[in-house]
Design a protein around this motif. Structure first.
Motif, mmCIF file in Angstrom:
data_model
loop_
_atom_site.group_PDB
_atom_site.id
_atom_site.type_symbol
_atom_site.label_atom_id
_atom_site.label_comp_id
_atom_site.label_asym_id
_atom_site.label_seq_id
_atom_site.Cartn_x
_atom_site.Cartn_y
_atom_site.Cartn_z
ATOM 1 N N ILE A 18 6.816 6.700 11.906
ATOM 2 C CA ILE A 18 7.471 6.137 10.712
ATOM 3 C C ILE A 18 6.504 6.093 9.523
ATOM 4 O O ILE A 18 6.773 6.680 8.485
ATOM 5 C CB ILE A 18 8.069 4.741 11.014
ATOM 6 N N PRO A 19 5.346 5.402 9.650
ATOM 7 C CA PRO A 19 4.435 5.407 8.493
ATOM 8 C C PRO A 19 3.890 6.791 8.148
ATOM 9 O O PRO A 19 3.719 7.092 6.965
ATOM 10 C CB PRO A 19 3.301 4.466 8.920
ATOM 11 N N VAL A 20 3.639 7.646 9.139
ATOM 12 C CA VAL A 20 3.096 8.976 8.830
ATOM 13 C C VAL A 20 4.104 9.778 8.002
ATOM 14 O O VAL A 20 3.763 10.372 6.983
ATOM 15 C CB VAL A 20 2.723 9.747 10.114
ATOM 16 N N PHE A 22 6.340 8.599 6.173
ATOM 17 C CA PHE A 22 6.463 7.966 4.863
ATOM 18 C C PHE A 22 5.385 8.452 3.898
ATOM 19 O O PHE A 22 5.645 8.654 2.713
ATOM 20 C CB PHE A 22 6.404 6.445 5.021
ATOM 21 N N VAL A 23 4.165 8.636 4.412
ATOM 22 C CA VAL A 23 3.082 9.155 3.578
ATOM 23 C C VAL A 23 3.448 10.544 3.052
ATOM 24 O O VAL A 23 3.279 10.848 1.869
ATOM 25 C CB VAL A 23 1.757 9.213 4.381
ATOM 26 N N VAL A 24 4.016 11.376 3.940
ATOM 27 C CA VAL A 24 4.413 12.726 3.530
ATOM 28 C C VAL A 24 5.561 12.638 2.517
ATOM 29 O O VAL A 24 5.578 13.353 1.512
ATOM 30 C CB VAL A 24 4.822 13.566 4.749
ATOM 31 N N GLN A 26 6.169 10.283 0.373
ATOM 32 C CA GLN A 26 5.617 9.911 -0.932
ATOM 33 C C GLN A 26 5.018 11.133 -1.628
ATOM 34 O O GLN A 26 5.251 11.367 -2.815
ATOM 35 C CB GLN A 26 4.547 8.828 -0.759
ATOM 36 N N ALA A 27 4.255 11.921 -0.856
ATOM 37 C CA ALA A 27 3.622 13.113 -1.435
ATOM 38 C C ALA A 27 4.691 14.080 -1.949
ATOM 39 O O ALA A 27 4.561 14.642 -3.041
ATOM 40 C CB ALA A 27 2.737 13.789 -0.393
ATOM 41 N N VAL A 28 5.783 14.241 -1.184
ATOM 42 C CA VAL A 28 6.841 15.169 -1.592
ATOM 43 C C VAL A 28 7.516 14.670 -2.875
ATOM 44 O O VAL A 28 7.798 15.444 -3.792
ATOM 45 C CB VAL A 28 7.873 15.357 -0.452
ATOM 46 N N SER A 87 -3.846 9.283 9.175
ATOM 47 C CA SER A 87 -2.943 9.909 8.207
ATOM 48 C C SER A 87 -2.614 8.946 7.088
ATOM 49 O O SER A 87 -2.155 9.333 6.034
ATOM 50 C CB SER A 87 -1.636 10.334 8.876
ATOM 51 N N MET A 88 -2.807 7.646 7.349
ATOM 52 C CA MET A 88 -2.426 6.638 6.370
ATOM 53 C C MET A 88 -3.610 5.734 6.076
ATOM 54 O O MET A 88 -4.164 5.129 6.987
ATOM 55 C CB MET A 88 -1.264 5.819 6.919
ATOM 56 N N THR B 34 6.886 3.056 -3.275
ATOM 57 C CA THR B 34 6.356 3.624 -2.040
ATOM 58 C C THR B 34 5.095 2.889 -1.603
ATOM 59 O O THR B 34 4.847 2.733 -0.413
ATOM 60 C CB THR B 34 6.025 5.123 -2.204
ATOM 61 N N LEU B 41 5.592 -0.776 6.158
ATOM 62 C CA LEU B 41 5.799 0.166 7.259
ATOM 63 C C LEU B 41 4.537 0.360 8.099
ATOM 64 O O LEU B 41 4.617 0.728 9.264
ATOM 65 C CB LEU B 41 6.274 1.519 6.718
ATOM 66 N N MET B 95 -1.155 7.764 -4.623
ATOM 67 C CA MET B 95 -1.157 8.650 -3.450
ATOM 68 C C MET B 95 -2.432 8.532 -2.641
ATOM 69 O O MET B 95 -2.407 8.443 -1.420
ATOM 70 C CB MET B 95 -1.006 10.106 -3.893
ATOM 71 N N LEU B 98 -2.745 5.371 -0.406
ATOM 72 C CA LEU B 98 -1.835 5.283 0.739
ATOM 73 C C LEU B 98 -2.255 6.285 1.818
ATOM 74 O O LEU B 98 -2.089 6.033 3.003
ATOM 75 C CB LEU B 98 -0.381 5.527 0.316
ATOM 76 N N SER B 99 -2.819 7.415 1.402
ATOM 77 C CA SER B 99 -3.137 8.432 2.406
ATOM 78 C C SER B 99 -4.597 8.391 2.856
ATOM 79 O O SER B 99 -4.919 8.862 3.939
ATOM 80 C CB SER B 99 -2.820 9.825 1.866
ATOM 81 N N ALA B 135 -0.834 16.131 -3.678
ATOM 82 C CA ALA B 135 0.327 16.086 -2.789
ATOM 83 C C ALA B 135 0.217 17.180 -1.723
ATOM 84 O O ALA B 135 0.451 16.928 -0.534
ATOM 85 C CB ALA B 135 1.611 16.264 -3.600
ATOM 86 N N ILE B 138 -2.278 16.293 0.958
ATOM 87 C CA ILE B 138 -1.775 15.298 1.912
ATOM 88 C C ILE B 138 -0.906 15.983 2.965
ATOM 89 O O ILE B 138 -1.029 15.741 4.167
ATOM 90 C CB ILE B 138 -0.988 14.197 1.180
ATOM 91 N N VAL B 142 -2.023 15.992 6.860
ATOM 92 C CA VAL B 142 -1.200 15.350 7.891
ATOM 93 C C VAL B 142 -0.760 16.386 8.927
ATOM 94 O O VAL B 142 -0.747 16.110 10.130
ATOM 95 C CB VAL B 142 0.013 14.627 7.259
ATOM 96 N N LEU B 145 -3.706 17.012 11.275
ATOM 97 C CA LEU B 145 -3.909 15.863 12.164
ATOM 98 C C LEU B 145 -2.803 15.775 13.204
ATOM 99 O O LEU B 145 -3.047 15.394 14.349
ATOM 100 C CB LEU B 145 -3.965 14.566 11.358
#
Lengths: 247, 245
Positions: A18-20, A22-24, A26-28, A87-88, B34, B41, B95, B98-99, B135, B138, B142, B145
């Motif tokens: 869920i949080p991972v 969410f990070v993506v 936000q980036a999108v 990742s977060m 966010t 979250l 960003m 958060l990342s 972006a 990130i 991810v 990872l």
């Protein structure tokens, strides 16, 4: 149920996804807005594509470093939590220390003693509680700092460019200096020779990175070789890394 | 009267552009939403442990660990967003924090994206390009990872020792290369900054700032960024005076 099979259970994978995701997400969202704004402001598609490609190439090396640092976390707190924490809001060093602080408060030394249910809970909660401070303050202050910067620069583009360029130089001179000067003060403080030798190697890698980048950039600039400019950074870090490792 | 009111409410250096009128408000809206939602979250795995497996740490032990963590990292929560803001801007700040992985990945990627798109840092175009670069970094980070986590520790530990040792040198090499990349535009300034940074880090390493809590973690970056900006702005002022004279 064995604690590590809880740590690696499907339920934990879902909770961490869920949080991972969410990070993506936000980036999108930011990517979409920035591309729209870029088109509106007259940036060409070509420029934006170049930016995306260059960033993707630059990400790969550091991502692999983070990945290799993730190993210890995967073993100690389980794959899903290690994955989510890096990742977060993550940085390998911080996460391992925070996890260690959490487990040691209930008498478990991370990496040596077997993990207990209580210690896993402590590690997870401590990592989260100690990391959200960054996000809360950054989220709260971003638009306020933007206003301060606009006031300092008074809308003068040359001043804004100067601030940003100097800030970048400041960041990387700090990062370099931390590697370059380490063996010197370690010698002054009479540290363990093996530790000092390791620091000299980091120092060498940093110098090699600077020298090779200088050579490649100069050659690419003088001869106008486009592909070399684009790949200079990747070639530099690979060559500097390999030479340092072989010496 | 109405005209005057308008001028008073909007300082004259905030120009009416798409960037200021449409893009920035949207960036702030997305960023705040966010950012705060992300904080909530982040607790998902902790809640899963509590609800499904009944693993909930005792308050006293958790408070001990949190206080230990806050006293070693607490300053960074405030100092890092301030130190990196002039480099990454608003969208970047939302960003990057958060990342995570800011100095080793977000800033290099944002800056290299600006180089590739041939835009200047600090301009509106540069800021949009930096956001695109960040972006993408990130998403790539991810993905790498995720593959690593799914492959698992057993597969990852098969990396030969030599490779893992070599990986230790990647970041110092990256920092050296990036310093050259961005220093070449302002050579004299970059040289002065390297000397200042070396002196500052030597002093920190020798423990001369040990009276500042956790100084070794944050003083170097904070000091270098703001000294660099101060020196840069002073030079700019000096040069414009010379031109006028």
């Amino acid at each position: 149920m064995d604690i590590m099979s809880i740590a690696n259970s499907p339920a934990m994978w879902i909770a961490c996804a869920i949080p991972v995701c969410f990070v993506v997400l936000q980036a999108v969202l930011f990517l979409r807005e920035a591309r729209k704004a870029g088109a509106e402001m007259g940036l060409t598609n070509e420029q934006m594509k170049n930016a995306m490609r260059s960033s993707a190439v630059t990400s790969i090396g550091p991502s692999i470093v983070v990945l290799s640092g993730m190993l210890s976390l995967l073993v100690t707190v389980g794959a899903p939590v290690g994955w989510m924490r890096l990742s977060m809001i993550g940085s390998v060093m911080f996460e391992s220390i925070a996890a260690g602080l959490g487990t040691s408060a209930v008498g478990v030394t991370l990496g040596t003693d077997p993990m207990t249910a209580e210690a896993l809970g402590m590690a997870v909660w401590t990592m989260i509680l100690c990391s959200i401070g960054w996000v809360i303050f950054a989220t709260f202050s971003a638009n306020k700092m933007d206003k301060i910067e606009a006031k300092v620069a008074k809308g003068n583009t040359a001043t804004m460019t100067m601030i940003a360029s100097c800030a970048i130089i400041g960041v990387f001179s700090a990062m370099c200096a931390s590697h370059l000067i380490k063996p010197v003060y370690q010698l002054a403080l009479a540290a363990d020779p093996a530790v000092v030798a390791g620091s000299w190697k980091n120092c060498l890698a940093c110098v090699l990175g600077a020298v090779i980048m200088y050579v490649l950039n100069t050659v690419a600039g003088k001869k106008g070789i486009g592909w070399l400019k684009e790949w200079a950074l990747t070639i530099t870090i690979l060559v500097a890394m390999i030479i340092t490792a072989l010496i | 009267m109405r005209e005057r009111n308008k001028i008073w409410r909007k300082p004259k250096w905030i120009t009416k552009t798409f960037y200021n009128e449409k893009y920035m408000p949207k960036v702030n809206r997305i960023g705040k939403l966010t950012g705060y939602l992300g904080v909530v979250l982040a607790f998902a795995p902790a809640l899963m442990l509590a609800v499904v497996y009944g693993i909930l740490p005792k308050g006293a032990a958790l408070a001990t660990a949190f206080i230990a963590g806050a006293s070693s990292f607490g300053v960074l929560w405030f100092v890092e967003p301030i130190s990196y803001f002039p480099v990454v801007g608003s969208a970047g700040t939302y960003m990057a924090f958060l990342s995570g992985n800011i100095s080793n990945m977000r800033i290099p990627c944002a800056s290299m994206a600006q180089v590739a798109a041939d835009t200047k840092p600090g301009t509106e175009e540069g800021s949009v390009i930096a956001t695109i670069g960040m972006a993408i970094s990130i998403i790539i980070n991810v993905s790498v990872l995720t593959v690593g986590a799914i492959l698992g520790a057993s597969v990852l530990s098969m990396l030969p020792d030599g490779v893992r040792a070599a990986l230790n040198f990647l970041l110092p090499a990256l920092f050296g290369a990036l310093l050259v990349q961005f220093g070449m535009r302002l050579k004299k300034h970059a040289l002065i900054m390297v000397v200042i940074a070396l002196a500052l880090y030597f002093a920190i390493g020798m423990g001369w700032f040990a009276w500042l809590p956790g100084a070794s973690n944050w003083l170097g970056t904070l000091g270098c960024v703001f000294l660099s900006i101060a020196i840069g702005l002073a030079t700019l002022k000096n040069n414009s005076k010379k031109e006028q004279a």
